[in-house]
Scaffold this motif. Sequence first.
Motif, PDB file in Angstrom:
ATOM      1  N   SER A 141      13.348  51.758  57.636  1.00 15.67           N
ATOM      2  CA  SER A 141      14.632  52.360  57.269  1.00 15.67           C
ATOM      3  C   SER A 141      15.069  53.402  58.302  1.00 15.67           C
ATOM      4  N   LYS A 142      14.113  53.865  59.132  1.00 14.08           N
ATOM      5  CA  LYS A 142      14.431  54.896  60.132  1.00 14.08           C
ATOM      6  C   LYS A 142      13.621  54.687  61.399  1.00 14.08           C
TER       7      LYS A 142
ATOM      8  N   TYR B  39      24.820  57.600  60.792  1.00 17.41           N
ATOM      9  CA  TYR B  39      23.575  57.209  61.482  1.00 17.41           C
ATOM     10  C   TYR B  39      22.497  58.297  61.419  1.00 17.41           C
TER      11      TYR B  39
ATOM     12  N   GLU C 267      21.237  59.080  58.793  1.00 18.37           N
ATOM     13  CA  GLU C 267      20.341  58.509  57.773  1.00 18.37           C
ATOM     14  C   GLU C 267      19.290  57.575  58.376  1.00 18.37           C
ATOM     15  N   LYS C 268      19.533  57.122  59.604  1.00 17.26           N
ATOM     16  CA  LYS C 268      18.654  56.099  60.187  1.00 17.26           C
ATOM     17  C   LYS C 268      17.723  56.666  61.257  1.00 17.26           C
ATOM     18  N   VAL C 269      17.798  57.970  61.488  1.00 19.43           N
ATOM     19  CA  VAL C 269      17.003  58.591  62.558  1.00 19.43           C
ATOM     20  C   VAL C 269      16.093  59.672  61.968  1.00 19.43           C
ATOM     21  N   VAL C 270      14.786  59.570  62.259  1.00 17.57           N
ATOM     22  CA  VAL C 270      13.813  60.560  61.789  1.00 17.57           C
ATOM     23  C   VAL C 270      14.002  61.875  62.541  1.00 17.57           C
TER      24      VAL C 270
ATOM     25  N   VAL D 236      19.765  65.774  62.118  1.00 13.02           N
ATOM     26  CA  VAL D 236      18.335  65.456  62.276  1.00 13.02           C
ATOM     27  C   VAL D 236      17.727  66.469  63.253  1.00 13.02           C
TER      28      VAL D 236
END
Length: 378
Positions: free
Chosen positions: A142-143, A166, A168-171, A304
């Motif tokens: 998911s990430k 985006y 939400e998609k990057v740790v 993030v």
Amino acid sequence: MMRKEAYETVPQLITAAGYPAERHRATTPDGYVLQMHRIPAGRRTSRRSGPSGKGKKVVLLVHGLIGSSADFVIMGPDRSLGYILADAGYDVWIGNLRGNYYTSHQNLTRSDPKFWEYSFHEHGKYDVPAQIDKVLSVTGNSKLLYVGYSMGSTSFFIMMSERPEYNEKVVAFIGLAPAVYLNQIKPLAENTLKDLNIVNTLRSQGMLSLAFRPELIDFVVSTMCRVKQPEGEMCMRLAFPFVGEDYEQIDWDIMMPVIVVRIQPASWRQLEHFGKIAITGVFTSWEDGLFGAVKPYNLSNVKVPVTLLYGENDQLTEKSQIMRLAKELRKTGMLEEIRPGCNWPKFNHLDFVYAKDLGNLLNRPLVKHVDKMFNKYG
């Protein structure tokens, strides 16, 4: 004699180094087809079980101006980040941004001027999101963690400004020599773009992009760049005023023959967009051109944790400019860390991908930081 690494594709380089390699394609909403390169496993694990990235943590690496996915493998297994991450157990994906030789378009050829009508604004708005979606759909994760070098960092900040979903998609994000503020190259930008009007002159002569014919590069490498002592060597002497001088970290065998030959095309607009940012002192979108409206990208959209690494002797993305970016991110609470990439005082802009001691100086400690980010935020 040119070394064969100069002409091998990235998957060939990866396979020759003893790692599994995969090719994938991501297509952008505006029709660019971007080849991605994946190292799903390290050298030792691949022999035991066959390549598998299943269940692994994913890292996406994104290159800089006139670069490609090769930037993260060209120095070989003991030095390049792609391999060191794969050996540390990560599923490594290396992106390519529109314009380089691993990219094409569904309807346009490279000889069509329309193909070249983009800057890194489109990299951030379309290319990186398309590649992130591709990676997550193939891996089922998911990430991912994003590492951007120079313009690969610029693209990250544009993506978050323009496509905040985006986050939400990057740790976490790690910027190597991030190119966001460029005040110190303002005189250079004004001189070349404004006073001399170099880009428009070349455009008017039919040069669609900044690209060098392979035979010209071969000639330059064999005549100007093959000399192995600083006095007689021209290539680095021309580059150092822009990137910072560091003769000690040049691996002459790889640096000249391999790296110069692998220089990728760039659109004129990429150079002009960097010029606009330098001249205005603002991290601004391109909008209506070099002298058009100034519209700052929204850095407060970054949600993030961000780590920024600079070179003590980087003359292109200079320390004071990266400190300015850090200050912006500190305001919103998103600055994880800012520090020199390593303790070598001459570490310059190119050293982030080409330094002779790259593995020990930068990449091994960097992988430990990647571990830390996944443990903390993953």
